[in-house]
Scaffold this motif. Sequence first.
Motif, PDB file in Angstrom:
ATOM      1  N   ILE A  19       4.816   0.700  -6.361  1.00 48.84           N
ATOM      2  CA  ILE A  19       6.248   0.691  -6.034  1.00 48.84           C
ATOM      3  C   ILE A  19       6.491   1.349  -4.674  1.00 48.84           C
ATOM      4  O   ILE A  19       7.277   0.851  -3.856  1.00 48.84           O
ATOM      5  CB  ILE A  19       7.049   1.409  -7.143  1.00 48.84           C
ATOM      6  CG1 ILE A  19       6.978   0.614  -8.443  1.00 48.84           C
ATOM      7  CG2 ILE A  19       8.507   1.592  -6.722  1.00 48.84           C
ATOM      8  CD1 ILE A  19       7.635   1.309  -9.613  1.00 48.84           C
ATOM      9  N   SER A  20       5.810   2.478  -4.424  1.00 45.98           N
ATOM     10  CA  SER A  20       5.985   3.142  -3.129  1.00 45.98           C
ATOM     11  C   SER A  20       5.479   2.279  -1.981  1.00 45.98           C
ATOM     12  O   SER A  20       6.012   2.353  -0.860  1.00 45.98           O
ATOM     13  CB  SER A  20       5.249   4.489  -3.138  1.00 45.98           C
ATOM     14  OG  SER A  20       3.848   4.296  -3.238  1.00 45.98           O
ATOM     15  N   LEU A  21       4.468   1.454  -2.242  1.00 44.44           N
ATOM     16  CA  LEU A  21       3.962   0.559  -1.194  1.00 44.44           C
ATOM     17  C   LEU A  21       4.981  -0.521  -0.861  1.00 44.44           C
ATOM     18  O   LEU A  21       5.237  -0.813   0.320  1.00 44.44           O
ATOM     19  CB  LEU A  21       2.649  -0.067  -1.654  1.00 44.44           C
ATOM     20  CG  LEU A  21       2.018  -1.108  -0.716  1.00 44.44           C
ATOM     21  CD1 LEU A  21       1.609  -0.463   0.600  1.00 44.44           C
ATOM     22  CD2 LEU A  21       0.825  -1.785  -1.379  1.00 44.44           C
ATOM     23  N   PHE A  22       5.579  -1.110  -1.894  1.00 43.23           N
ATOM     24  CA  PHE A  22       6.522  -2.201  -1.661  1.00 43.23           C
ATOM     25  C   PHE A  22       7.895  -1.700  -1.217  1.00 43.23           C
ATOM     26  O   PHE A  22       8.717  -2.501  -0.759  1.00 43.23           O
ATOM     27  CB  PHE A  22       6.664  -3.052  -2.926  1.00 43.23           C
ATOM     28  CG  PHE A  22       5.523  -3.993  -3.154  1.00 43.23           C
ATOM     29  CD1 PHE A  22       5.492  -5.222  -2.512  1.00 43.23           C
ATOM     30  CD2 PHE A  22       4.477  -3.641  -3.984  1.00 43.23           C
ATOM     31  CE1 PHE A  22       4.433  -6.093  -2.710  1.00 43.23           C
ATOM     32  CE2 PHE A  22       3.417  -4.509  -4.189  1.00 43.23           C
ATOM     33  CZ  PHE A  22       3.386  -5.737  -3.554  1.00 43.23           C
ATOM     34  N   ILE A  23       8.157  -0.417  -1.366  1.00 39.68           N
ATOM     35  CA  ILE A  23       9.454   0.108  -0.940  1.00 39.68           C
ATOM     36  C   ILE A  23       9.443   0.527   0.531  1.00 39.68           C
ATOM     37  O   ILE A  23      10.496   0.839   1.095  1.00 39.68           O
ATOM     38  CB  ILE A  23       9.854   1.300  -1.843  1.00 39.68           C
ATOM     39  CG1 ILE A  23      11.379   1.385  -1.967  1.00 39.68           C
ATOM     40  CG2 ILE A  23       9.312   2.611  -1.306  1.00 39.68           C
ATOM     41  CD1 ILE A  23      11.845   2.408  -2.978  1.00 39.68           C
ATOM     42  N   ARG A  24       8.288   0.511   1.164  1.00 37.02           N
ATOM     43  CA  ARG A  24       8.187   0.927   2.564  1.00 37.02           C
ATOM     44  C   ARG A  24       9.049   0.082   3.500  1.00 37.02           C
ATOM     45  O   ARG A  24       9.786   0.642   4.323  1.00 37.02           O
ATOM     46  CB  ARG A  24       6.719   0.892   3.010  1.00 37.02           C
ATOM     47  CG  ARG A  24       5.893   2.063   2.500  1.00 37.02           C
ATOM     48  CD  ARG A  24       4.465   1.945   2.981  1.00 37.02           C
ATOM     49  NE  ARG A  24       3.676   3.125   2.629  1.00 37.02           N
ATOM     50  CZ  ARG A  24       2.415   3.300   2.946  1.00 37.02           C
ATOM     51  NH1 ARG A  24       1.772   2.362   3.646  1.00 37.02           N
ATOM     52  NH2 ARG A  24       1.773   4.397   2.588  1.00 37.02           N
ATOM     53  N   PRO A  25       8.983  -1.248   3.456  1.00 37.22           N
ATOM     54  CA  PRO A  25       9.841  -2.009   4.381  1.00 37.22           C
ATOM     55  C   PRO A  25      11.324  -1.801   4.104  1.00 37.22           C
ATOM     56  O   PRO A  25      12.135  -1.793   5.042  1.00 37.22           O
ATOM     57  CB  PRO A  25       9.419  -3.466   4.139  1.00 37.22           C
ATOM     58  CG  PRO A  25       8.809  -3.474   2.785  1.00 37.22           C
ATOM     59  CD  PRO A  25       8.144  -2.136   2.640  1.00 37.22           C
ATOM     60  N   ALA A  45      11.207  -5.341   9.685  1.00 40.62           N
ATOM     61  CA  ALA A  45      10.330  -4.458   8.908  1.00 40.62           C
ATOM     62  C   ALA A  45       9.380  -5.227   7.991  1.00 40.62           C
ATOM     63  O   ALA A  45       8.183  -4.930   7.940  1.00 40.62           O
ATOM     64  CB  ALA A  45      11.182  -3.476   8.093  1.00 40.62           C
ATOM     65  N   VAL A  46       9.902  -6.203   7.254  1.00 42.18           N
ATOM     66  CA  VAL A  46       9.088  -6.870   6.233  1.00 42.18           C
ATOM     67  C   VAL A  46       7.895  -7.619   6.823  1.00 42.18           C
ATOM     68  O   VAL A  46       6.758  -7.430   6.360  1.00 42.18           O
ATOM     69  CB  VAL A  46       9.975  -7.796   5.377  1.00 42.18           C
ATOM     70  CG1 VAL A  46       9.115  -8.624   4.415  1.00 42.18           C
ATOM     71  CG2 VAL A  46      10.991  -6.983   4.589  1.00 42.18           C
ATOM     72  N   PRO A  47       8.068  -8.474   7.838  1.00 43.08           N
ATOM     73  CA  PRO A  47       6.876  -9.176   8.356  1.00 43.08           C
ATOM     74  C   PRO A  47       5.827  -8.244   8.959  1.00 43.08           C
ATOM     75  O   PRO A  47       4.621  -8.453   8.753  1.00 43.08           O
ATOM     76  CB  PRO A  47       7.461 -10.117   9.422  1.00 43.08           C
ATOM     77  CG  PRO A  47       8.900 -10.241   9.087  1.00 43.08           C
ATOM     78  CD  PRO A  47       9.292  -8.922   8.517  1.00 43.08           C
ATOM     79  N   LEU A  48       6.271  -7.209   9.685  1.00 39.02           N
ATOM     80  CA  LEU A  48       5.302  -6.301  10.303  1.00 39.02           C
ATOM     81  C   LEU A  48       4.590  -5.462   9.246  1.00 39.02           C
ATOM     82  O   LEU A  48       3.372  -5.237   9.334  1.00 39.02           O
ATOM     83  CB  LEU A  48       6.017  -5.399  11.306  1.00 39.02           C
ATOM     84  CG  LEU A  48       6.593  -6.134  12.525  1.00 39.02           C
ATOM     85  CD1 LEU A  48       7.412  -5.187  13.386  1.00 39.02           C
ATOM     86  CD2 LEU A  48       5.485  -6.763  13.348  1.00 39.02           C
TER      87      LEU A  48
END
Length: 227
Positions: free
Chosen positions: A148-154, A106-109
């Motif tokens: 915060i919502s952007l960085f919580i996506r992965p 999830a994180v790299p993509l």
Amino acid sequence: MALSFFDQFASPTYLGIPLVAIALSLPWVLYPTPCERWQNNRLLTVQNWSIARFTQQLLLPLNVGAHKWALLLTSLMVLLLTLNLLGLLPYTFTPTTQLSLNLGFAVPLWLATVIIGMWNKPTDALGHLLPEGTPVPLIPVLIIIETISLFIRPLALGVRLTANLTAGHLLIQLISTAVFVLVPLMPLVAVLTATLLFLLTLLEVAVAMIQAYVFVLLLSLYLQENV
């Protein structure tokens, strides 16, 4: 030695060597490779048709700029789908129940979609952090919340896949244990419980397929926002 229900999620090792690499490479061995004949066999025809239909549905709402991700997203869908389904077989290990593996997907993509958005259209990418028409006193609060919502996506991508598969596996193991305990005590109740176990297994097969599709679908939606 008493085993815990969570021991099924421990990464298997043989002579101290982790077998996760073999589990991750096994799905690609199961699929037939294209042949040089003019006419494909039935299995290869069904496989090509299924992948083509999925790719078409996945790329339908995306812009033309995102179509270059088709091979990556389709390969990820096939890998996750096969890993989830193979994990339902007896005496197997499901790598996608490991949060570290799912976050590794999830994180790299997700980060790649964010970098593409900042590179191609930085104004629109930053504009998502502040909705249009926001009152001035709420601007700092909304920027913090959207960041915060952007960085919580992965994290949400990885946790969703892990939690759904882990919960399903645990529930199947609990009910199957209850069936073995009830057989000598209450055979009729054991039969009813076994029927429930069969229906739950069918549901878990559907969950394994749906979660793989949802993972790739959400990645495509994140890509759509940044292309």
